[in-house]
Motif scaffolding. Sequence first.
Motif, mmCIF file in Angstrom:
data_model
loop_
_atom_site.group_PDB
_atom_site.id
_atom_site.type_symbol
_atom_site.label_atom_id
_atom_site.label_comp_id
_atom_site.label_asym_id
_atom_site.label_seq_id
_atom_site.Cartn_x
_atom_site.Cartn_y
_atom_site.Cartn_z
ATOM 1 N N LEU A 1 0.836 -1.202 0.000
ATOM 2 C CA LEU A 1 0.000 0.000 0.000
ATOM 3 C C LEU A 1 0.868 1.249 0.000
ATOM 4 C CD1 LEU A 1 -2.441 -1.233 2.788
ATOM 5 C CD2 LEU A 1 -2.861 -1.307 0.333
ATOM 6 N N HIS A 2 0.317 2.336 -0.484
ATOM 7 C CA HIS A 2 1.040 3.606 -0.472
ATOM 8 C C HIS A 2 0.105 4.693 0.045
ATOM 9 C CE1 HIS A 2 -1.110 5.354 -3.921
ATOM 10 N NE2 HIS A 2 -1.129 4.130 -4.399
ATOM 11 N N GLU A 3 0.659 5.843 0.326
ATOM 12 C CA GLU A 3 -0.138 6.931 0.882
ATOM 13 C C GLU A 3 -0.262 8.100 -0.079
ATOM 14 O OE1 GLU A 3 1.080 7.913 4.857
ATOM 15 O OE2 GLU A 3 1.335 5.815 5.404
ATOM 16 N N GLY A 4 0.028 7.874 -1.343
ATOM 17 C CA GLY A 4 -0.040 8.946 -2.332
ATOM 18 C C GLY A 4 -1.438 9.141 -2.876
ATOM 19 N N THR A 5 -1.718 10.367 -3.324
ATOM 20 C CA THR A 5 -3.003 10.693 -3.953
ATOM 21 C C THR A 5 -2.730 11.560 -5.175
ATOM 22 O OG1 THR A 5 -3.244 12.616 -2.489
ATOM 23 C CG2 THR A 5 -4.321 10.586 -1.809
ATOM 24 N N THR A 6 -2.004 11.017 -6.135
ATOM 25 C CA THR A 6 -1.649 11.798 -7.313
ATOM 26 C C THR A 6 -2.625 11.516 -8.451
ATOM 27 O OG1 THR A 6 -0.143 10.089 -8.088
ATOM 28 C CG2 THR A 6 0.783 11.805 -6.696
ATOM 29 N N ILE A 7 -2.674 12.454 -9.392
ATOM 30 C CA ILE A 7 -3.522 12.321 -10.574
ATOM 31 C C ILE A 7 -2.655 12.563 -11.798
ATOM 32 C CG2 ILE A 7 -5.544 13.187 -11.792
ATOM 33 C CD1 ILE A 7 -6.656 14.163 -9.148
ATOM 34 N N PRO A 8 -2.429 11.552 -12.619
ATOM 35 C CA PRO A 8 -1.591 11.737 -13.815
ATOM 36 C C PRO A 8 -2.176 12.810 -14.730
ATOM 37 C CG PRO A 8 -2.023 9.413 -13.392
ATOM 38 C CD PRO A 8 -2.904 10.173 -12.464
ATOM 39 N N GLY A 9 -1.286 13.567 -15.360
ATOM 40 C CA GLY A 9 -1.732 14.557 -16.332
ATOM 41 C C GLY A 9 -1.892 15.956 -15.789
ATOM 42 N N ILE B 1 -9.854 9.162 -11.926
ATOM 43 C CA ILE B 1 -8.782 9.485 -10.977
ATOM 44 C C ILE B 1 -8.331 8.176 -10.321
ATOM 45 C CG2 ILE B 1 -8.192 10.733 -8.875
ATOM 46 C CD1 ILE B 1 -10.232 12.850 -9.713
ATOM 47 N N PRO B 2 -7.104 7.715 -10.569
ATOM 48 C CA PRO B 2 -6.686 6.374 -10.155
ATOM 49 C C PRO B 2 -6.886 6.062 -8.676
ATOM 50 C CG PRO B 2 -5.080 7.311 -11.666
ATOM 51 C CD PRO B 2 -6.051 8.403 -11.353
ATOM 52 N N PHE B 3 -6.481 6.960 -7.777
ATOM 53 C CA PHE B 3 -6.568 6.609 -6.360
ATOM 54 C C PHE B 3 -8.019 6.526 -5.904
ATOM 55 C CE2 PHE B 3 -6.637 11.241 -5.782
ATOM 56 C CZ PHE B 3 -7.521 11.405 -4.726
ATOM 57 N N LEU B 4 -8.921 7.320 -6.510
ATOM 58 C CA LEU B 4 -10.342 7.218 -6.191
ATOM 59 C C LEU B 4 -10.920 5.910 -6.717
ATOM 60 C CD1 LEU B 4 -12.055 10.700 -6.682
ATOM 61 C CD2 LEU B 4 -11.827 9.372 -4.594
ATOM 62 N N THR B 5 -10.489 5.524 -7.893
ATOM 63 C CA THR B 5 -10.923 4.241 -8.457
ATOM 64 C C THR B 5 -10.517 3.099 -7.541
ATOM 65 O OG1 THR B 5 -10.753 5.084 -10.716
ATOM 66 C CG2 THR B 5 -10.713 2.693 -10.429
ATOM 67 N N ALA B 6 -9.272 3.137 -7.054
ATOM 68 C CA ALA B 6 -8.788 2.088 -6.150
ATOM 69 C C ALA B 6 -9.579 2.072 -4.853
ATOM 70 C CB ALA B 6 -7.299 2.297 -5.866
ATOM 71 N N MET B 7 -9.871 3.242 -4.315
ATOM 72 C CA MET B 7 -10.661 3.328 -3.091
ATOM 73 C C MET B 7 -12.040 2.724 -3.285
ATOM 74 S SD MET B 7 -9.816 7.156 -1.678
ATOM 75 C CE MET B 7 -11.182 7.072 -0.524
ATOM 76 N N GLY B 8 -12.699 3.139 -4.376
ATOM 77 C CA GLY B 8 -14.051 2.667 -4.632
ATOM 78 C C GLY B 8 -14.113 1.171 -4.865
ATOM 79 N N LEU B 9 -13.186 0.648 -5.667
ATOM 80 C CA LEU B 9 -13.204 -0.779 -5.976
ATOM 81 C C LEU B 9 -12.843 -1.622 -4.752
ATOM 82 C CD1 LEU B 9 -11.600 -0.839 -9.551
ATOM 83 C CD2 LEU B 9 -14.018 -0.934 -8.911
ATOM 84 N N ASN C 1 -1.131 19.035 -4.429
ATOM 85 C CA ASN C 1 -2.366 18.918 -3.644
ATOM 86 C C ASN C 1 -3.405 19.956 -4.067
ATOM 87 O OD1 ASN C 1 -1.464 16.749 -2.088
ATOM 88 N ND2 ASN C 1 -0.499 18.086 -0.582
ATOM 89 N N ILE C 2 -2.959 21.152 -4.387
ATOM 90 C CA ILE C 2 -3.882 22.194 -4.856
ATOM 91 C C ILE C 2 -4.519 21.773 -6.175
ATOM 92 C CG2 ILE C 2 -3.999 24.553 -5.764
ATOM 93 C CD1 ILE C 2 -1.874 25.308 -3.660
ATOM 94 N N ASP C 3 -3.712 21.230 -7.077
ATOM 95 C CA ASP C 3 -4.230 20.793 -8.373
ATOM 96 C C ASP C 3 -5.191 19.615 -8.222
ATOM 97 O OD1 ASP C 3 -2.745 22.749 -9.538
ATOM 98 O OD2 ASP C 3 -1.185 21.439 -10.325
ATOM 99 N N ILE C 4 -4.861 18.697 -7.328
ATOM 100 C CA ILE C 4 -5.740 17.548 -7.090
ATOM 101 C C ILE C 4 -7.090 18.023 -6.561
ATOM 102 C CG2 ILE C 4 -6.095 15.528 -5.621
ATOM 103 C CD1 ILE C 4 -3.110 14.963 -5.838
ATOM 104 N N SER C 5 -7.064 18.939 -5.605
ATOM 105 C CA SER C 5 -8.311 19.462 -5.039
ATOM 106 C C SER C 5 -9.164 20.125 -6.115
ATOM 107 C CB SER C 5 -7.999 20.470 -3.925
ATOM 108 O OG SER C 5 -7.293 19.852 -2.865
#
Length: 740
Positions: free
Chosen positions: A41-49, A297-305, A511-515
């Motif tokens: 597991l990792h603690e990152g919340t990045t969004i490619p692009g 958004i990959p990390f949201l997809t992982a959370m949801g699944l 983090n600002i861009d992700i938000s």
Amino acid sequence: MAKLLYRLGFWSASNRVKVILGSIAILLISAIVALSMGPKLHEGTTIPGLESIKTMEQMYQEFPSIVDNSGKIQLVMKSLTDETLSSDTTKQLIGAQLEEVAKDPAVTAVVSPYDNHSVSADGKIGYATISYNTPGSDVTETSKERVLDVAGILRDAGLQAELTGSGYVKMEIGGVTEGIGVLIALLVLTVAFGSVLTGILPILTAVIGLGTGVMLIIIGSNFFDTPSFALSLASMIGLAVGIDYALFIISRYRQQLAEGYERKEAIAIANGTAGSAVVFAGITVIIGLAGMSVIGIPFLTAMGLAAALCIFVAVLIAIFMVPAILEAMGGLIKAKSKKSSKGSTRNKKNETRGNLWGSFVTGRPWLAVILGVALLGTIAIPFFNMETGTMDDAQKSPELTERRAYDLMTEAYGVGYHSPLVILAETDGGQDAAANLSGALEQLRTYPNIGTIAPAVPGPSGKISLINVIPATGPADNKTVDLVKQIRSQAAEIESQNHVKLKVTGSTAVNIDISQKLNEALPEFCIIIVGLAFVLLVMVFRSILVPIKAVLGFILSLGATLGFITFVIQDGHLQNVFHFNGQAPILNFLPIMVVGILFGLAMDYEVFLVSRMREEFKKSGDAKKSVLAGIHHSGGVVTAAGLIMISVFTGFMLAEDPNIRVMSFALLFGVLFDAFVVRMLIVPGVMTLLGKSAWYLPKWLDRLLPNLDVEGEEVMKAVEKKQLRLVRDPKTNLSTELLK
């Protein structure tokens, strides 16, 4: 579906030993595999692009030495005496202790506060950085204990010594606090069933389902990119719904026993009726969670699944294992107490007393609706000022060493130290490049909210330089966000005047861009979820107005939930009551997460409550009587289910990690508002006001819609027919014939 679940319930009861042992075997096998592979597991919340992500990738190409995935612990120290950290005595003490830390074979480097030049202007505060040969999540407890021992020695010598960093601080995945929520849930179940033994069953099956789901997520983390908080979210939801789903089936089983059905028959009927509602409810929650993937958004997809996987396992446990355990328990699970049906005055009084709430809501529907809407509408008002962002150690308890380390660094270097910006400056590499870069830096210094700007560090290419900027405000401050926006908005002007391209990156900018990206995705996600809810409910209830009412109720409870967490977390009200430790923006992925989860839970309560109303209306044609019947038969179960959800989320709220606490806090009040205000107050009131028109559906649409039979109506018709045959032919085996 209902008939299939009826047969499944009968089969599970008949093969109880195989089903129970098989379920336990699956849990043990998955646990063995998961523990042998270990979590990745990792603690990152990045969004490619994102712009900041692309800039960071460019920065790593130019400065590959910056890439460092090793775990680090910062030992932050403050002199509590008249001496400074630079005094000879203190220097020798710190040096000797850091040498002890360096003896750890896992340590690759130790940089003292004198080497990294971190000693504050007053000489009182500084930090040492300890690097390890493994990622932060893999730093062993032995290595941590060694640093903790050193910190203890420094404290005894008159220094304040605190620890932080990726090698020391990790997001919690589980803990003893969840047990408190389970104990409260057990109390609720004991009161609901009138038996401790019966109350234990839903918790037992939920724990088996949760354990299996969590083990599968850990296995999956070895193949898919999975954030650590996905496991925490899945644990919260999986445990709560697992208990609720078992509660629904066991409650219906006890009702069927009270009606005089033989045990296996009662189990099969409960699985065919309540089990159908459980399957539909589980599907809606899974759809809401899996729907998070449409945002891209990959990390949201992982959370949801991950959470959806736990829900899927909880549904399977409920419809397979619960019937088997009910049969294995035999006569230990008693029928629901039922008074004589001869119409005695005492019985009528008991029925009235048991449905006082229903009588109140149906007797004053306008009051119920206005009161509920006004209450939730008022609570929702702060939502319109909601700001999203990330949380850090500033929101942790001052009793934790990482929070105290955060405060020491703020004291020494200012709050902006925690919100660094990295600017990538690109020139043409010509003779005027240095002068152009100097001009760009001078213009940057004129911007408001600039704390300090470090000298530019040139890269190997000679065209790209790295500039570290420390804002005057913290990461959660709007002024920091405005500074990032200003640098980007003025980049074209700087390029025109100084021939220097400026790009902003760093954790704060990311983090600002992700938000911002998540905020942009929220309306689209809400439209998808609300539209899906409407279509599903039209198929379930075969009505137009009931789904509209349900969707509007969901929107109302969602607004109140987001409004209340804004009121508490962001605006800082009632923080002592809920034991929060400081104002913060709303966790950036929280609104989308709440929408997806609350949608599923809201539909759960809607189905269990309104389906009983529909069942009664089809029998009697009396709209008001159907509302009363729904509250009388399902209101108590929905209330208990809501209380169980609240109990489980309360346990997670006691965790130390602020992210987990905020997630559980939002879900707790989401369930509170939806189950107790929307479903138990507004929904019955609106249904009473609508009367028979609530069940209107155009005939052409009725012919097109599939018959989902969530209430198990076909099962009950079949059972009644077989009972009539049983009366005519005593040799008929009702259960065997039904199975055919």
